[in-house]
Design a protein around this motif. Structure first.
Motif, PDB file in Angstrom:
ATOM      1  N   HIS A 156      59.208  18.834  29.645  1.00  0.00           N
ATOM      2  CA  HIS A 156      58.988  18.056  30.861  1.00  0.00           C
ATOM      3  C   HIS A 156      59.679  16.697  30.768  1.00  0.00           C
ATOM      4  CE1 HIS A 156      56.603  17.077  34.502  1.00  0.00           C
ATOM      5  NE2 HIS A 156      56.700  15.845  34.032  1.00  0.00           N
ATOM      6  N   CYS A 157      59.556  16.032  29.630  1.00  0.00           N
ATOM      7  CA  CYS A 157      60.181  14.716  29.468  1.00  0.00           C
ATOM      8  C   CYS A 157      61.703  14.817  29.553  1.00  0.00           C
ATOM      9  CB  CYS A 157      59.760  14.097  28.139  1.00  0.00           C
ATOM     10  SG  CYS A 157      58.040  13.527  28.119  1.00  0.00           S
ATOM     11  N   VAL A 158      62.261  15.875  28.972  1.00  0.00           N
ATOM     12  CA  VAL A 158      63.712  16.077  29.052  1.00  0.00           C
ATOM     13  C   VAL A 158      64.139  16.235  30.507  1.00  0.00           C
ATOM     14  CG1 VAL A 158      65.583  17.672  28.491  1.00  0.00           C
ATOM     15  CG2 VAL A 158      63.920  17.026  26.730  1.00  0.00           C
ATOM     16  N   ASN A 159      63.408  17.047  31.261  1.00  0.00           N
ATOM     17  CA  ASN A 159      63.758  17.258  32.669  1.00  0.00           C
ATOM     18  C   ASN A 159      63.533  16.006  33.506  1.00  0.00           C
ATOM     19  OD1 ASN A 159      64.515  19.940  32.261  1.00  0.00           O
ATOM     20  ND2 ASN A 159      62.433  20.695  32.573  1.00  0.00           N
ATOM     21  N   ALA A 160      62.489  15.245  33.188  1.00  0.00           N
ATOM     22  CA  ALA A 160      62.232  14.006  33.922  1.00  0.00           C
ATOM     23  C   ALA A 160      63.341  12.986  33.672  1.00  0.00           C
ATOM     24  CB  ALA A 160      60.881  13.428  33.506  1.00  0.00           C
ATOM     25  N   ALA A 161      63.812  12.897  32.427  1.00  0.00           N
ATOM     26  CA  ALA A 161      64.922  11.991  32.122  1.00  0.00           C
ATOM     27  C   ALA A 161      66.181  12.412  32.866  1.00  0.00           C
ATOM     28  CB  ALA A 161      65.173  11.976  30.619  1.00  0.00           C
ATOM     29  N   ARG A 162      66.408  13.709  32.939  1.00  0.00           N
ATOM     30  CA  ARG A 162      67.577  14.205  33.668  1.00  0.00           C
ATOM     31  C   ARG A 162      67.489  13.848  35.149  1.00  0.00           C
ATOM     32  NH1 ARG A 162      67.233  19.394  32.219  1.00  0.00           N
ATOM     33  NH2 ARG A 162      68.269  18.930  30.264  1.00  0.00           N
ATOM     34  N   SER A 163      66.277  13.865  35.706  1.00  0.00           N
ATOM     35  CA  SER A 163      66.121  13.534  37.123  1.00  0.00           C
ATOM     36  C   SER A 163      66.434  12.069  37.392  1.00  0.00           C
ATOM     37  CB  SER A 163      64.713  13.874  37.606  1.00  0.00           C
ATOM     38  OG  SER A 163      63.772  12.904  37.176  1.00  0.00           O
ATOM     39  N   LEU A 164      66.179  11.187  36.406  1.00  0.00           N
ATOM     40  CA  LEU A 164      66.533   9.781  36.568  1.00  0.00           C
ATOM     41  C   LEU A 164      68.038   9.604  36.660  1.00  0.00           C
ATOM     42  CD1 LEU A 164      64.224   7.682  34.191  1.00  0.00           C
ATOM     43  CD2 LEU A 164      64.204   7.744  36.690  1.00  0.00           C
ATOM     44  N   SER A 165      68.759  10.457  35.946  1.00  0.00           N
ATOM     45  CA  SER A 165      70.211  10.386  35.968  1.00  0.00           C
ATOM     46  C   SER A 165      70.778  10.959  37.260  1.00  0.00           C
ATOM     47  CB  SER A 165      70.787  11.135  34.759  1.00  0.00           C
ATOM     48  OG  SER A 165      72.182  11.148  34.786  1.00  0.00           O
ATOM     49  N   GLU A 166      70.193  12.072  37.684  1.00  0.00           N
ATOM     50  CA  GLU A 166      70.702  12.740  38.872  1.00  0.00           C
ATOM     51  C   GLU A 166      70.279  12.073  40.165  1.00  0.00           C
ATOM     52  OE1 GLU A 166      69.112  16.606  38.265  1.00  0.00           O
ATOM     53  OE2 GLU A 166      70.628  17.183  36.761  1.00  0.00           O
ATOM     54  N   ASN A 167      69.087  11.445  40.153  1.00  0.00           N
ATOM     55  CA  ASN A 167      68.555  10.814  41.370  1.00  0.00           C
ATOM     56  C   ASN A 167      67.859   9.510  40.993  1.00  0.00           C
ATOM     57  OD1 ASN A 167      67.671  10.331  43.971  1.00  0.00           O
ATOM     58  ND2 ASN A 167      65.862  11.639  43.763  1.00  0.00           N
ATOM     59  N   PRO A 168      68.630   8.443  40.683  1.00  0.00           N
ATOM     60  CA  PRO A 168      68.003   7.193  40.238  1.00  0.00           C
ATOM     61  C   PRO A 168      67.238   6.452  41.316  1.00  0.00           C
ATOM     62  CG  PRO A 168      70.361   6.909  40.516  1.00  0.00           C
ATOM     63  CD  PRO A 168      70.094   8.350  40.691  1.00  0.00           C
ATOM     64  N   GLU A 169      67.540   6.697  42.586  1.00  0.00           N
ATOM     65  CA  GLU A 169      66.884   5.919  43.658  1.00  0.00           C
ATOM     66  C   GLU A 169      65.721   6.674  44.260  1.00  0.00           C
ATOM     67  OE1 GLU A 169      69.353   3.487  46.175  1.00  0.00           O
ATOM     68  OE2 GLU A 169      71.116   4.387  45.262  1.00  0.00           O
TER      69      GLU A 169
END
Length: 329
Positions: A316-329
């Motif tokens: 989950h943490c890996v996917n959440a970090a990826r979401s920050l990169s893909e959708n920072p806003e």
């Protein structure tokens, strides 16, 4: 801003359930962009946070009493076991020979001083001279520990996380005496800051402080030289958050704990990091720094979770970090 880890990184705080060190190391290094040395307190005394922290003390032997860890003339069997656990864990890391950032965790000086007892039975925190000895001893031990890890892992870049869950209570005079009827006198913030600084600076590694309390003393941690703060987003004050804004602009990294450390339903990963996005927006910080400056973690160690949840938490943490990169806003 330059950090040792890559964009969209996630890591663990430290502890995991169970007693299978080899399997846990395999999961951590297989799943996490920023791997770390796992801790398995389920193995018993000497594998717990305070016991492992005491194992780093140089020429300050401790042994285990019914009331907890205590200074002694010579180390007890539980302390010898703590050294053995640590050696075996480092052997497992050496077998993997990782390249890139690797995070180590050590119990901080103020949490140790609030937990270990003097020979007469009171907490070390009560005796200023004993505290100074503990800080110096721990700094020496951390220096030796990181040097050994560097010898074993020549291709790794070492990050040092100092765990200080008791530090807010030390500052606020909330540590009970041995009798439990009173609390020990508070320690002045400059003294706390200087003690923490000695340990953070000892190893010349990227310094991080983890504190899972709500009343995190941000000014003390930053003043001690922390370049990374491991906290929950909810610990960031809504009022008077100029300190946090300035820290972010100065390049301090945040290891944000976004999911519980015990079994709980997990939301969509993007929702887990929404408070982080909102914090950046509130502070007026450009969102394009999020995926580099924020590392996603559980809120605390996972020792109290089920093995299944611990594995899910890492993913989950890996996917959440990826979401920050893909959708920072």
């Amino acid at each position: 801003m330059s950090f040792p880890w890559s964009e969209a990184s996630a890591t663990g705080v430290g502890s995991y359930p169970g007693t299978d060190a080899a399997g846990t190391v395999g999961n951590v290094f297989g799943e996490l962009p920023l791997p770390h040395l796992p801790e398995l307190p389920g193995r018993g005394p000497g594998a717990d946070m305070v016991g492992r922290g005491a194992a780093f003390l140089v020429e300050l032997p401790v042994h285990l009493q019914p009331s907890g860890w205590r200074f002694a003339d010579r180390p007890g069997v539980d302390m010898r076991r703590a050294h053995d656990y640590l050696k075996r864990d480092l052997d497992l890391l050496e077998e993997r020979d990782p390249e890139g950032p690797v995070k180590l965790q050590v119990c901080g000086p103020w949490t140790l001083a609030a937990s270990i007892e003097l020979p007469a039975g009171e907490r070390v925190l009560r005796d200023a001279g004993a505290v100074r000895d503990l800080v110096d001893s721990l700094a020496d031990g951390v220096r030796e520990h990181v040097a050994e890890v560097r010898r074993r892992l020549p291709r790794a870049e070492i990050l040092l996380q100092v765990d200080e869950p008791s530090l807010p209570a030390v500052l606020a005079a909330r540590i009970p005496t041995a009798s439990g009827f009173r609390t020990l006198r508070s320690v002045a913030a400059p003294v706390v800051q200087e003690g923490l600084r000695k340990v953070l600076a000892a190893a010349d590694a990227f310094p991080i402080v983890h504190c899972c309390a709500r009343d995190v003393p941000f000014k003390v941690l930053l003043g001690a030289g922390a370049r990374g703060l491991s906290v929950e987003p909810s610990a960031i004050p809504v009022k008077g958050d100029e300190v946090i804004g300035e820290a972010i602009e100065d390049g301090v990294a945040f290891f944000f704990g976004v999911i519980p450390g015990v079994d709980a339903p997990l939301p969509d990963p993007g929702r887990s990091v929404q408070p982080v996005r909102e914090l950046w927006r509130r502070l007026g910080i450009r969102p394009d720094s999020l995926a580099r400056q924020v590392v996603v973690t559980p809120a605390c160690g996972l020792a109290g979770a089920s093995p299944r949840y611990a594995r899910q938490a890492l993913e989950h943490c890996v996917n959440a970090a990826r979401s920050l990169s893909e959708n920072p806003e």
